[in-house]
Scaffold this active site. Structure first.
Site, PDB file in Angstrom:
ATOM      1  CB  SER A  87      21.889   5.557 -45.647  1.00  0.00           C
ATOM      2  OG  SER A  87      22.635   5.146 -46.777  1.00  0.00           O
ATOM      3  CG  ASP A  88      27.574   9.341 -45.302  1.00  0.00           C
ATOM      4  OD1 ASP A  88      27.777   9.242 -46.528  1.00  0.00           O
ATOM      5  OD2 ASP A  88      28.271  10.072 -44.571  1.00  0.00           O
ATOM      6  CD1 TRP A  89      30.259   4.181 -49.199  1.00  0.00           C
ATOM      7  CD2 TRP A  89      30.122   5.851 -50.680  1.00  0.00           C
ATOM      8  NE1 TRP A  89      30.856   3.759 -50.342  1.00  0.00           N
ATOM      9  CE2 TRP A  89      30.796   4.765 -51.284  1.00  0.00           C
ATOM     10  CE3 TRP A  89      29.937   7.003 -51.449  1.00  0.00           C
ATOM     11  CZ2 TRP A  89      31.269   4.802 -52.588  1.00  0.00           C
ATOM     12  CZ3 TRP A  89      30.410   7.043 -52.745  1.00  0.00           C
ATOM     13  CH2 TRP A  89      31.057   5.949 -53.299  1.00  0.00           C
ATOM     14  CD  GLN A  90      29.609   0.129 -48.943  1.00  0.00           C
ATOM     15  OE1 GLN A  90      30.446  -0.117 -48.092  1.00  0.00           O
ATOM     16  NE2 GLN A  90      29.704  -0.335 -50.171  1.00  0.00           N
ATOM     17  CG  PHE A 100      29.791   7.311 -41.783  1.00  0.00           C
ATOM     18  CD1 PHE A 100      29.391   6.247 -42.587  1.00  0.00           C
ATOM     19  CD2 PHE A 100      30.386   8.401 -42.390  1.00  0.00           C
ATOM     20  CE1 PHE A 100      29.586   6.275 -43.959  1.00  0.00           C
ATOM     21  CE2 PHE A 100      30.585   8.442 -43.759  1.00  0.00           C
ATOM     22  CZ  PHE A 100      30.186   7.383 -44.552  1.00  0.00           C
TER      23      PHE A 100
END
Ligand code: BGC
Length: 759
Positions: A292-295, A261
């Site tokens: 990717s990480d969350w969003q 992130f």
């Protein structure tokens, strides 16, 4: 109209079925690469972007959502090929049902990836990763991951978002709980062991799952220990401290990797070409999938790095982020970006190739239901053997921090009446710890339950004393009265499961709520106290250390927490854990780690010493610089003597090795294990070097009175690092070598590394 419609529909249905079955049957003889290429050639632009779109299921949410997952919308998206996989769902029957839609109802029948955060066990919950690391037992850690893989694979899951390889040196950062602590060498070994445990020898084995090493990179260096915060570090620091565990995980075969992130030196990791392209793909040659990480693709707009979603998608795909977790930006924006020429088709195709490759490797194309077999699920999940392994792992994770006058282990003769007090004493919910949503809260054995079982013949009473967070003292009197009637008090205190983990940074790392007040009230009774301190980070335990005779670090121990702790309290298992993080004396010392650099004004004295010579020194006025409990520290019920440190030669040349040996004797009365640790210091470098660096360790068993000569081999390659010119290698010069039971109490010798060009 009707006449033509029916044959056309039939043709379409037949065509789809034939396409999939011919794909399955006819091409198995081809290599995976050939199968990938043939499938890619059949895909539309929309189907390609669908393969990059990873969405959360309808069971657990671990972040903000963009799609409601009510089954109809969800199923329709699978049918349309808009989803490559679903995560954080489980169950052989349920995952099989969704897989069937993908395989039978979507045009190309591409199977789904089923992902999940299987972080420390699945239904059988093992200690949190930081706790497991305290065992310093790589074989046990690998076994724990392999059991997690078996249980989750049998429940439909083919990919876990683990292990976390982030070096964590700031205890305020809640995600310290999910990793392997502060030392790059130990984190590397543990991360690699976990990858091997999850993936086994063959990804297409129905009882193994793909690993996803995360979060790339330097997520743990977040400023002020605040989750998701800015990271600005030198390339030396990046390469010497934060990258090695990722390299170790990829060398161990991790099939996937997750971007982090944080921004790194001004550029969000997700679009950071330096780390994503140059280091990961070009230097290391990583061929697997980057998720990717969350969003975090979308979050690049909040960072002020991308101007809108389309721009964010463009930056991410160009940097080599293959899969979009939960932003749905690739799905919506990539077709336009490719059509307009802003993104070269090659970026998209390469990402899709890697995703298909993973699905082939997992065996999903040959049998999409490989991981969704209810019979295997029943056999694997929470089996007796798995629970036994979780019990042993939990025993090995416990660290004895203090044991004045050998209060522990408890003896039946002196502990006839035991009071168990504290908000974590009879608390099932918090035993599993962070990231354990698959392990049902009704299962774990509480400390009270375990103590009752092991305290044969003793009278065990209980009082909660206080809630985990509250300021109320309403239950103090009852707890004090319970303590007064007992011979000894066991207090179960510390953090709840949600006080560490993601988004759980703390500016104060003391006992939460009024727990310390409760301890003080019980202490005032004069009864001997044993504190079981659970946490997902190093806590500030200064008052406890000064006042409580026995302290054990019990992390979050999982399904078998109570049994494991009780077996240690009553001496059935002699504690052997060692800290993977430094415990500070005060939060103001953070970040605190043993392998720090030396300043020009080093100060090692007592902070309270009078005298002007200490004024302009690198120190605090109110606390010493040192840790309360240093990295590598942990006591036993027995004692170990270290003596006779020997070094085979005081010179080391290229192509040669040094033997460093020390005699370790079990001088106490218990058979026990000890982690013998070797550190080095490079005295002068082209960049300044840490005061100590862990290079080797051995965990060995000793009978009472037994002496072993423990020998370590050191080669020049063990001393290599990224130097001033940013090349990797060792530099000739003088070194110290230290051996001991922790990073502080060591014996030392010296040697010189001779000049040579070769490694
Ligand atoms: C976390 C990841 C996790 C993902 C999916 C994110 O918020 O940072 O570690 O794997 O959610 O649950």
């Amino acid at each position: 109209m009707k006449k033509t419609f029916i044959p056309l529909l039939l043709l379409a249905v037949l065509g789809t079925t034939m396409l999939f079955s011919s794909f399955k049957r006819g091409e198995k003889k081809d290599s995976i690469d050939q199968r990938v290429e043939k499938l890619l050639a059949k895909m539309t632009l929309e189907e390609k972007v669908g393969q990059l779109n990873f969405v959360v299921g309808d069971l657990f949410n671990t972040g903000p959502t963009v799609r409601t997952s009510e089954s109809d919308i969800f199923n329709e998206a699978i049918r349309k090929g808009e989803i490559t996989g679903i995560f954080n769902i489980h169950g052989a029957a349920y995952t099989g049902k969704l897989q069937k839609i993908a395989v039978e109802k979507s045009r190309l029948g591409i199977p789904l990836l089923i992902g999940a955060d299987v972080i420390h066990g699945f239904k059988t919950v093992f200690p949190i990763p930081l706790g497991e690391t305290a065992s310093w037992d790589l074989a046990a850690i690998e076994r724990s991951a392999s059991i997690a893989a078996k249980e989750s694979a049998a429940s439909g899951i083919s990919l876990t978002f683990a292990p976390m390889a982030d070096v964590a040196r700031d205890a305020r950062w809640g995600r310290t709980a999910e990793g392997a602590g502060e030392d790059p060498y130990l984190v590397s070994l543990v991360t690699a062991a976990r990858v091997k445990g999850f993936q086994g020898k063959d990804l297409s084995d129905p009882l193994t799952i793909a690993a996803c090493v995360k979060h790339f990179v330097a997520y743990g260096a977040a400023e002020a220990g605040r989750d998701y915060n800015t990271v600005d570090i030198s390339e030396y620091e990046l390469r010497n401290t934060y990258l090695p565990p990722f390299k170790a995980a990829l060398d161990a075969g991790s099939a996937t990797l997750m971007s982090s992130f944080n921004e790194l030196n001004g550029i969000p990791a997700t679009a950071n070409n330096k780390v994503m392209r140059q280091i990961l793909r070009d230097e290391w040659g990583f061929k697997g999938v980057v998720i990717s990480d969350w969003q975090n693709i979308l979050e690049m707009t909040a960072h002020g790095y991308a101007k809108d979603s389309a721009h964010a998608g463009e930056l991410a795909i160009k940097a080599g982020t293959d899969m979009d977790m939960m932003a749905e930006i690739y799905l919506k924006e990539l077709p336009k970006l490719v059509k307009s020429g802003k993104v070269d088709q090659k970026y998209l195709d390469d990402a899709v190739r890697r995703v298909l490759w993973l699905k082939f490797k997992l065996g999903l194309f040959d049998n999409p239901y490989l991981y969704s077999n209810p019979k295997t699920e029943k056999k694997q999940v929470r089996s007796k053997e798995n629970l036994q392994a979780a019990f042993e792992m939990a025993q090995r994770s416990i660290v004895l921090l203090k044991n004045e006058n050998n209060l522990l282990p408890l003896q039946a003769s002196t502990a006839k009446k035991i009071a168990v007090i504290g908000p974590l004493a009879d608390n099932k919910e918090d035993m599993n710890g962070t990231w354990s949503f698959f392990g049902e809260a009704q299962h774990p054995v509480t400390f009270l339950e375990g103590i009752k079982k092991y305290a044969k013949g003793a009278e065990v009473s209980y009082a909660q004393g206080c809630e985990l967070y509250s300021d109320s003292k309403a239950k103090f009197d009852e707890a004090v009265a319970t303590a007064k009637k007992a011979d000894v008090v066991i207090m179960a205190i510390g953090e709840s499961a949600v006080m560490n983990g993601e988004g759980a940074s703390r500016a104060n790392i003391t006992l939460p709520g009024n727990q310390l007040e409760l301890v003080k009230a019980i202490h005032a009774t004069g009864k001997p106290i044993i504190a079981l301190v659970s946490s997902g980070r190093a806590l500030e335990l200064t008052w406890l250390d000064e006042n409580i005779p026995a302290i054990l670090a019990t992390w979050s121990l999982g399904s078998e927490a109570g049994n494991a702790a009780a077996s240690v309290l009553f001496g059935e298992y002699v504690p052997s854990g060692k800290l993977p993080v430094s415990f500070p004396r005060a939060v103001g010392q953070l970040p605190l780690y043993y392998n720090h650099k030396q300043t020009g004004r080093a100060y090692e004295g007592d902070h309270s010493e009078p005298g002007s010579e200490r004024v302009y020194k690198s120190r605090y006025r109110d606390v010493p610089n040192t840790a309360l409990y240093p990295f590598g520290y942990g006591l036993s019920y027995t004692t170990f003597k270290y003596d006779n440190l020997k070094i085979s030669n005081d010179k080391l040349a290229a192509g040669e090795q040094l033997q460093v040996s020390i005699d370790v004797t079990n001088t106490g009365n218990y058979a026990a294990e000890e982690v013998v640790q070797l550190y080095t210091r490079d005295l002068v470098g082209s960049i300044t070097r840490p005061v100590k660096e862990l290079k080797k360790f051995q965990k060995l068993a000793f009978n009472p009175g037994e002496k072993k000569t423990v020998t370590f081999t050191l080669a020049p390659a063990d001393l290599a690092f990224w130097g001033a010119d940013l090349t990797y290698g060792w530099e000739p010069g003088d070194f110290k070598v230290f051996v001991g039971p922790n990073s502080r109490d060591v014996q030392e010798a010296s040697f010189t590394l001779l000049k040579s060009d070769s490694l």
